[in-house]
Design an enzyme around this catalytic site. Structure first.
Site, PDB file in Angstrom:
ATOM      1  N   LYS A 136      -7.611  14.342 -16.123  1.00 33.90           N
ATOM      2  CA  LYS A 136      -7.688  13.153 -15.268  1.00 33.90           C
ATOM      3  C   LYS A 136      -8.448  13.464 -13.982  1.00 33.90           C
ATOM      4  CE  LYS A 136      -3.496  11.176 -17.240  1.00 33.90           C
ATOM      5  NZ  LYS A 136      -2.052  10.926 -17.171  1.00 33.90           N
ATOM      6  N   GLN A 155       2.848  12.096 -13.178  1.00 33.04           N
ATOM      7  CA  GLN A 155       2.792  12.436 -14.600  1.00 33.04           C
ATOM      8  C   GLN A 155       4.191  12.489 -15.194  1.00 33.04           C
ATOM      9  OE1 GLN A 155      -0.051  12.645 -16.304  1.00 33.04           O
ATOM     10  NE2 GLN A 155       0.869  13.234 -18.232  1.00 33.04           N
ATOM     11  N   ASP A 195      -1.138   3.353 -13.087  1.00 34.70           N
ATOM     12  CA  ASP A 195      -0.584   3.562 -14.430  1.00 34.70           C
ATOM     13  C   ASP A 195      -0.060   2.242 -15.017  1.00 34.70           C
ATOM     14  OD1 ASP A 195      -0.631   6.012 -15.753  1.00 34.70           O
ATOM     15  OD2 ASP A 195       0.981   6.871 -14.535  1.00 34.70           O
TER      16      ASP A 195
END
Ligand code: GUN
Length: 284
Positions: free
Chosen positions: A53, A97, A120
């Site tokens: 990422k 995460q 997200d």
């Protein structure tokens, strides 16, 4: 018939170059889009994901910071970091995460992220926005699937879409996105009685279970479009999806490969969401 591949790498290259262009334009106006990626603990798969990422951000000209903490970090300390990032004007997107260590309440951490920075799309406000058709961030994986359908010019109106899997991250938001495009949507899961009877009716199938060979050729209507969200390993240790690719590609009209399908699109849509967050925050 052999299905056409929907190439997630090629589509990602195109979309990421558009992100890079828009990022340059935004920089010229004084705002560099910035993503903060927070990793707690040393889960090896998570370490690979977050590195990818961060690398993708740099390649697209986005600023990114990777914050890594030991597994012992307390929930209070993590929440304090999220609050600091919420208030950091150089950061437009925040990604914590998952999975988090068991002593941390992941939902509590997600809800602490400012919805304006929730790239997200996991915050309740983002889920509610998707459900009601209001502006907000869409979860990256199902959003990437929608871009793949768009890339083949697929018109979902009146089509029957079957989603296999009902997770908050993929299955449920996927169903809402397909519904918003006027598909008739069926969501199947581990308690579904006759999965094959459902999938045989489908014009579009999204497999998002996390188990090999959930979808085989005998379960697919000729000409259906098949999107494979799975990320598994086969007996030889090779990456494979939820779909029996070799069998299904002989029946479907379009299919996404694993690797090189939905996977790269997930990161691509994270870049898109981060750029959008920065554009929304920039002075006009
Ligand atoms: N873990 C696995 N996939 C994801 C993702 O898309 N976002 C976050 N935050 N964690 C994940």
């Amino acid at each position: 018939m052999t299905a056409q591949l929907i190439d997630g790498n090629a589509l990602s290259r195109q979309l990421r170059s558009e992100v890079a262009e828009r990022a340059l334009a935004l920089k010229a106006r004084g705002t560099t889009p910035g993503l903060a990626v927070v990793l707690v603990g040393d889960n090896p798969a998570s370490q690979v994901y977050v590195r990818n990422k961060v690398k993708a951000c740099h390649e697209a000209g986005l600023h990114s910071v990777l914050e890594q903490y030991p597994a012992e970090l307390s929930e209070t300390e993590l929440l304090a970091r999220v609050h600091a990032l919420n208030n950091d004007p150089a950061i437009h997107g925040i990604l914590v995460q998952l999975p988090l260590p068991a002593h941390i309440d992941a939902q509590k951490v997600i809800e602490a992220i400012s919805p304006a920075k929730d790239v997200d799309g996991f915050h309740m406000a983002s889920a509610g926005a998707l459900m009601t058709g209001m502006p907000g961030f869409w979860p990256c994986t199902p959003y990437g699937c929608m871009k793949m359908l768009e890339s083949i010019g697929y018109d979902l109106r009146g089509k029957h879409a079957v989603v296999i899997g009902r997770s908050n991250i993929v299955g449920k938001p996927m169903a809402l996105m397909l519904l918003a495009q006027d598909a008739t949507v069926t969501v199947c899961h581990s308690r579904t009685k006759d999965l094959k009877a459902q999938t045989l009716q489908a014009d579009v199938i999204v497999a998002a279970v996390g188990k090999r060979n959930v979808l085989t050729a005998d379960m697919v209507k000729p000409g259906a479009v098949v999107l494979d969200v799975g990320m598994n390993r086969n007996d030889e240790g090779k990456l494979c999806g939820d779909v029996d690719f070799d069998g299904v590609k002989a029946v479907a009209s379009h299919i996404t490969p694993v690797p090189g399908g939905v996977g790269p699109m997930t990161i691509t849509m994270l870049l898109v969401n981060t750029l959008e967050a920065a554009e929304r925050s920039a002075p006009h």
